[in-house]
Design a protein around this motif. Structure first.
Motif, mmCIF file in Angstrom:
data_model
loop_
_atom_site.group_PDB
_atom_site.id
_atom_site.type_symbol
_atom_site.label_atom_id
_atom_site.label_comp_id
_atom_site.label_asym_id
_atom_site.label_seq_id
_atom_site.Cartn_x
_atom_site.Cartn_y
_atom_site.Cartn_z
ATOM 1 N N ILE A 44 42.850 95.986 -42.133
ATOM 2 C CA ILE A 44 41.569 96.564 -42.533
ATOM 3 C C ILE A 44 41.108 97.565 -41.492
ATOM 4 N N GLU A 45 40.170 98.426 -41.904
ATOM 5 C CA GLU A 45 39.609 99.382 -40.955
ATOM 6 C C GLU A 45 38.212 99.760 -41.408
ATOM 7 N N LYS A 46 37.431 100.236 -40.458
ATOM 8 C CA LYS A 46 36.103 100.749 -40.769
ATOM 9 C C LYS A 46 36.258 102.124 -41.401
ATOM 10 N N LYS A 47 35.186 102.641 -41.944
ATOM 11 C CA LYS A 47 35.221 103.949 -42.608
ATOM 12 C C LYS A 47 35.654 105.053 -41.642
ATOM 13 N N ASP A 48 35.359 104.890 -40.344
ATOM 14 C CA ASP A 48 35.741 105.903 -39.350
ATOM 15 C C ASP A 48 37.134 105.663 -38.763
ATOM 16 N N LYS A 49 37.917 104.778 -39.409
ATOM 17 C CA LYS A 49 39.308 104.461 -39.044
ATOM 18 C C LYS A 49 39.433 103.623 -37.767
ATOM 19 N N THR A 50 38.324 103.045 -37.288
ATOM 20 C CA THR A 50 38.372 102.177 -36.118
ATOM 21 C C THR A 50 38.314 100.725 -36.569
ATOM 22 N N MET A 51 38.453 99.825 -35.631
ATOM 23 C CA MET A 51 38.329 98.404 -35.921
ATOM 24 C C MET A 51 38.020 97.685 -34.614
ATOM 25 N N ASP A 52 37.377 96.538 -34.730
ATOM 26 C CA ASP A 52 37.093 95.724 -33.554
ATOM 27 C C ASP A 52 37.379 94.263 -33.891
ATOM 28 N N PHE A 53 37.521 93.485 -32.857
ATOM 29 C CA PHE A 53 37.901 92.081 -33.018
ATOM 30 C C PHE A 53 36.855 91.296 -33.804
ATOM 31 N N ALA A 54 35.585 91.526 -33.521
ATOM 32 C CA ALA A 54 34.518 90.767 -34.185
ATOM 33 C C ALA A 54 34.549 90.981 -35.695
ATOM 34 N N THR A 55 34.768 92.214 -36.131
ATOM 35 C CA THR A 55 34.831 92.505 -37.565
ATOM 36 C C THR A 55 36.050 91.836 -38.192
ATOM 37 N N CYS A 56 37.180 91.889 -37.516
ATOM 38 C CA CYS A 56 38.385 91.205 -38.022
ATOM 39 C C CYS A 56 38.119 89.709 -38.170
ATOM 40 N N GLU A 57 37.432 89.145 -37.214
ATOM 41 C CA GLU A 57 37.138 87.710 -37.258
ATOM 42 C C GLU A 57 36.222 87.367 -38.437
ATOM 43 N N ILE A 58 35.215 88.178 -38.678
ATOM 44 C CA ILE A 58 34.299 87.949 -39.806
ATOM 45 C C ILE A 58 35.070 87.981 -41.123
ATOM 46 N N ILE A 59 35.876 89.022 -41.304
ATOM 47 C CA ILE A 59 36.640 89.160 -42.550
ATOM 48 C C ILE A 59 37.659 88.035 -42.681
#
Length: 171
Positions: free
Chosen positions: A56-71
Motif C-alpha cells: 500500500i501507499e499514500k496518495k503522495d507515494k510515501t508510506m510509514d510504519f504506523a499506517t501499515c500497522e493500522i491497515i
C-alpha cells in the motif's frame, strides 16, 4: 500437513491467483476507505511459508510504519472474520518500496524523469539491463539516459524487449 495445504502446494499458482482474485476487492475496499492506494496483493510461498503480501501507499507515494500497522490490523480483523484461506499464512502489509516495480504503461509515465532499471529479453549493446533516467516514452519505445563510464548516453529500448523494470536508487 493437512490435505488442503498439500493441494495448495501441488496446484501452486492457480490456487494463489484464485485467492488473490477473491481477496483483492475486500482488501482494496479497506485500503481505499482509508484514503490510501492499493499497489499490489500477492499470495506466495517463500521457504515453505505462505504470505499474503499487501503493498500500500499514500496518495503522495510515501508510506510509514504506523499506517501499515493500522491497515494490517483492519485487514487482519476482516480476514479472521471471513476465514478465506484454509491453512496458515502470514499477513504482511508493506510499502511497495523505493525500488517498486514498473508493471504497466501508467507506472512508466509516473516514472518519467526518474532513475530506473530496465531488464531486457534480448541484449542491446552487449548489455542485458540499463540503469538511468527514463527520459521519453512513445508507443513503441522508451528512452533511457545512462552513464557509460564518464559519458552520458541515451538508448531507445523497444517496449516488447523489456522483461521487467523498477525504480532504482542512485548512489
Amino acid at each position: 500437513m493437512r490435505v488442503s495445504s498439500l493441494f495448495v502446494l501441488i496446484r501452486g499458482e492457480n490456487v494463489a491467483e484464485d485467492i488473490v482474485e477473491k481477496l483483492k476487492p475486500i482488501i482494496k475496499d479497506i485500503v481505499e476507505s482509508n484514503n490510501l492506494n492499493l499497489f499490489d496483493v500477492e499470495y506466495l510461498q517463500e521457504d515453505g511459508v505462505w504470505f499474503l503480501r499487501v503493498s500500500i501507499e499514500k496518495k503522495d507515494k510515501t508510506m510509514d510504519f504506523a499506517t501499515c500497522e493500522i491497515i494490517s490490523n483492519l485487514l487482519s480483523a476482516k480476514l479472521d472474520e471471513l476465514d478465506p484461506i484454509d491453512h496458515e499464512y502470514i499477513l504482511e502489509t508493506c510499502s511497495p518500496g523505493l525500488e517498486r516495480p514498473l508493471r504497466n504503461e501508467k507506472e512508466f509515465f509516473e516514472a518519467l524523469n526518474q532513475y530506473i532499471t530496465v531488464y531486457l529479453k534480448d541484449k542491446l549493446n552487449k548489455k542485458d539491463s540499463f540503469t538511468g533516467y527514463l527520459r521519453k516514452i512513445t508507443d513503441q519505445d522508451i528512452e533511457i539516459e545512462y552513464k557509460d563510464k564518464t559519458k552520458t548516453k541515451t538508448i531507445l529500448i523497444k517496449k516488447d524487449n523489456i522483461s521487467k523494470a523498477h525504480l532504482a536508487v542512485k548512489f
